[in-house]
Design a protein around this motif. Structure first.
Motif, PDB file in Angstrom:
ATOM      1  N   PHE A  19     -19.472   3.636  51.426  1.00 57.41           N
ATOM      2  CA  PHE A  19     -20.248   3.126  50.413  1.00 57.41           C
ATOM      3  C   PHE A  19     -20.328   4.251  49.244  1.00 57.41           C
ATOM      4  O   PHE A  19     -20.366   5.320  49.430  1.00 57.41           O
ATOM      5  N   PRO A  20     -20.211   3.629  48.005  1.00 59.23           N
ATOM      6  CA  PRO A  20     -20.289   4.629  46.767  1.00 59.23           C
ATOM      7  C   PRO A  20     -21.452   5.204  46.832  1.00 59.23           C
ATOM      8  O   PRO A  20     -22.503   4.830  47.279  1.00 59.23           O
ATOM      9  N   GLY A  21     -21.334   6.512  46.711  1.00 59.88           N
ATOM     10  CA  GLY A  21     -22.567   7.414  46.499  1.00 59.88           C
ATOM     11  C   GLY A  21     -22.936   8.162  47.785  1.00 59.88           C
ATOM     12  O   GLY A  21     -23.593   9.073  47.748  1.00 59.88           O
ATOM     13  N   ASN A  22     -22.329   7.624  48.809  1.00 62.77           N
ATOM     14  CA  ASN A  22     -22.658   8.258  50.196  1.00 62.77           C
ATOM     15  C   ASN A  22     -21.704   9.613  50.201  1.00 62.77           C
ATOM     16  O   ASN A  22     -20.364   9.266  50.162  1.00 62.77           O
ATOM     17  N   PRO A  23     -22.018  10.615  50.858  1.00 58.70           N
ATOM     18  CA  PRO A  23     -21.130  11.700  50.798  1.00 58.70           C
ATOM     19  C   PRO A  23     -19.930  11.311  52.012  1.00 58.70           C
ATOM     20  O   PRO A  23     -18.974  11.969  52.112  1.00 58.70           O
ATOM     21  N   ALA A  24     -20.809  10.856  53.330  1.00 56.54           N
ATOM     22  CA  ALA A  24     -19.707  10.514  54.436  1.00 56.54           C
ATOM     23  C   ALA A  24     -19.303   8.911  54.586  1.00 56.54           C
ATOM     24  O   ALA A  24     -20.311   8.315  54.143  1.00 56.54           O
ATOM     25  N   PRO A  25     -18.349   8.779  55.282  1.00 54.11           N
ATOM     26  CA  PRO A  25     -18.052   7.367  55.421  1.00 54.11           C
ATOM     27  C   PRO A  25     -19.148   6.578  56.419  1.00 54.11           C
ATOM     28  O   PRO A  25     -19.543   7.397  57.276  1.00 54.11           O
ATOM     29  N   ALA A  26     -19.424   5.602  56.152  1.00 56.65           N
ATOM     30  CA  ALA A  26     -20.737   4.905  57.154  1.00 56.65           C
ATOM     31  C   ALA A  26     -19.885   4.556  58.290  1.00 56.65           C
ATOM     32  O   ALA A  26     -20.557   4.584  59.548  1.00 56.65           O
ATOM     33  N   VAL A  27     -18.686   4.135  58.538  1.00 54.39           N
ATOM     34  CA  VAL A  27     -17.801   3.666  59.501  1.00 54.39           C
ATOM     35  C   VAL A  27     -16.292   4.521  59.346  1.00 54.39           C
ATOM     36  O   VAL A  27     -15.690   4.329  58.362  1.00 54.39           O
ATOM     37  N   ASP A  28     -15.808   5.297  60.557  1.00 56.71           N
ATOM     38  CA  ASP A  28     -14.795   6.186  60.331  1.00 56.71           C
ATOM     39  C   ASP A  28     -13.758   5.942  61.399  1.00 56.71           C
ATOM     40  O   ASP A  28     -14.008   6.449  62.329  1.00 56.71           O
ATOM     41  N   ASP A  29     -12.791   5.140  61.342  1.00 54.52           N
ATOM     42  CA  ASP A  29     -11.790   4.847  62.315  1.00 54.52           C
ATOM     43  C   ASP A  29     -12.364   4.585  63.680  1.00 54.52           C
ATOM     44  O   ASP A  29     -12.039   5.388  64.618  1.00 54.52           O
ATOM     45  N   VAL A  30     -12.999   3.368  63.686  1.00 54.70           N
ATOM     46  CA  VAL A  30     -13.508   2.776  64.796  1.00 54.70           C
ATOM     47  C   VAL A  30     -12.674   1.627  65.427  1.00 54.70           C
ATOM     48  O   VAL A  30     -12.352   0.841  64.757  1.00 54.70           O
TER      49      VAL A  30
END
Ligand SMILES: Nc1ncnc2c1ncn2[C@@H]1O[C@H](COP(=O)(O)OP(=O)(O)OP(=O)(O)O)[C@@H](O)[C@H]1O
Ligand SMILES: [Mg+2]
Length: 372
Positions: A19-30
């Motif tokens: 999500f824009p503005g978030n430093p880390a991905p909300a979901v990452d290679d799941v």
């Protein structure tokens, strides 16, 4: 795909969402599969990406990368530019805020998804007639939704999600607005209903007790990634990481250094004590590794005296004791490190006493600190 080669009910491959503005991905290679008729729980702390994962399966969120398959149908693929909208995925959903329509009766609420699908009036009568029966709402059909208790409203939400016979049911913390007692009651009702209907379900929660009670398999998530997939017993007894061990049930941790590895048996030195256990699944440990020995409070016991030639006996000092009626919880210090253990109520040891504490090596899971 399952090992037998049959298609899973749901298959997520390399899902990612930022999500824009978030430093880390909300979901990452799941990536994971849900088998037909299975109840899979996504478990993890607030913000770890559970809802986002569910929303991508539902088609309420478009993944940045990865694919979602429902049986043999590809419903979402960033790479192949495929996105089947929610209403064409035939998925039932229940959320924390059950969002039933306050201006409608129970009957109208449950009938709503069928009306949207332009089902005939006769069939609506028939289907809605059966669903409240199943959910203990019989006799309440004409009641306005606002005049229902929290548990009844949640049942209406569930009935509405099931009435059009979806192929999958997605539940996002559906019980968290209910009081503790009703929550436990609804939990077992939900489990019974899921088993009776055999509907493939994904249930999101941050409550580990709820996950244990409901799941066929649990996926533990942390910071947008999967930490572990396994049966409740796997996750509880053989946590893969320090995070899983911390998150699932209460646990004790003794810091130490590996002094010997013999097959899966690992011996470590924790201060002046020697601790024997086994490595967490898939981990290779070597002498000199900094590790944490983890053990559940219920697997530790107080011995009246030391038993000769037995491993994992540690002298400890009782620093706290709480009586719970059916058991006692003791805080003891082993060397410089503090652990909690639960003992039968009949074992009554005063604060300040020196005791022998033991734990069977099979109950001690050793996790490399590099994995924490
Ligand atoms: N629409 C959005 N816009 C911006 N950031 C979002 C949006 N939705 C989720 N996030 C962020 O993505 C991360 C994952 O959120 P998500 O809602 O999936 O977590 P969760 O595991 O369901 O948490 P909770 O248990 O609190 O419901 C969080 O950091 C969250 O702030
Ligand atoms: Mg959420």
């Amino acid at each position: 795909m399952t090992p037998g080669g049959t298609l899973s009910a749901v298959s997520c491959r390399g899902l990612a969402k930022e999500f824009p503005g978030n430093p880390a991905p909300a979901v990452d290679d799941v990536s994971f599969d849900v088998e037909h008729g299975e109840l899979l729980v996504l478990l993890g702390p607030s913000g770890c990406g559970k809802t986002t994962t569910l929303r991508m399966i539902a088609g309420l969120e478009e993944p940045d990368a990865g694919e979602v398959w429902l049986g043999s149908g590809l419903v979402s693929s960033a790479q192949r530019n495929v996105f089947v909208p929610t209403e064409k995925r035939n998925i039932g959903m229940v959320f924390q805020s059950y969002a039933i329509w306050p201006h409608m009766t129970v009957f109208e609420n449950v009938a709503y998804p069928l009306r949207v699908r332009r089902v005939s009036r006769k069939l609506i009568q028939e289907r809605v007639g059966q669903t409240p029966e199943l959910l203990g709402l019989a006799g309440l059909e004409e009641r306005p939704a606002t005049q229902l208790s929290g548990g009844q409203q949640q049942r209406v939400a569930l009935a509405r999600a099931l009435v059009f016979e979806p192929r999958i049911l997605l539940l996002d913390e559906p019980l968290s607005n209910l009081d503790a007692k009703l929550r436990v009651h609804m939990r077992s009702e939900l489990k019974n209903l899921q088993q009776a209907t055999g509907i493939t379900s994904i249930f999101v929660t941050h409550d580990q007790a709820e996950s244990m009670a409901l799941a066929d398999r649990i996926i533990v998530m942390n910071r947008g990634r999967i930490e572990q997939i396994g049966s409740p017993a796997d996750v509880y007894q053989t946590p893969r990481s320090r995070f899983v061990n911390d998150f699932v049930g209460s646990m004790n941790a003794l810091q130490g250094v590996v002094v010997d590895v013999d097959g899966s048996t690992v011996t470590l030195r924790c201060g002046e004590h020697e601790v024997r256990g086994h490595a967490a699944s898939d981990q290779q440990l070597a002498r000199g590794d900094a590790v944490t020995a983890t053990m559940r409070p219920e697997n530790l016991s107080i011995l009246p005296e030391s038993v000769s030639a037995s491993t994992n006996q540690w002298t400890a000092c009782v620093v706290g004791a709480v009586y719970y009626g059916d058991h006692r919880e003791y805080q003891v210090e082993i060397g410089e490190q503090s652990v909690t253990l639960s003992a039968p109520a009949s074992i009554d040891v005063p604060r300040g006493a020196r005791v022998i504490v033991t734990c069977d090596p099979s109950e001690v899971v050793v996790i490399a600190d590099s994995l924490a």
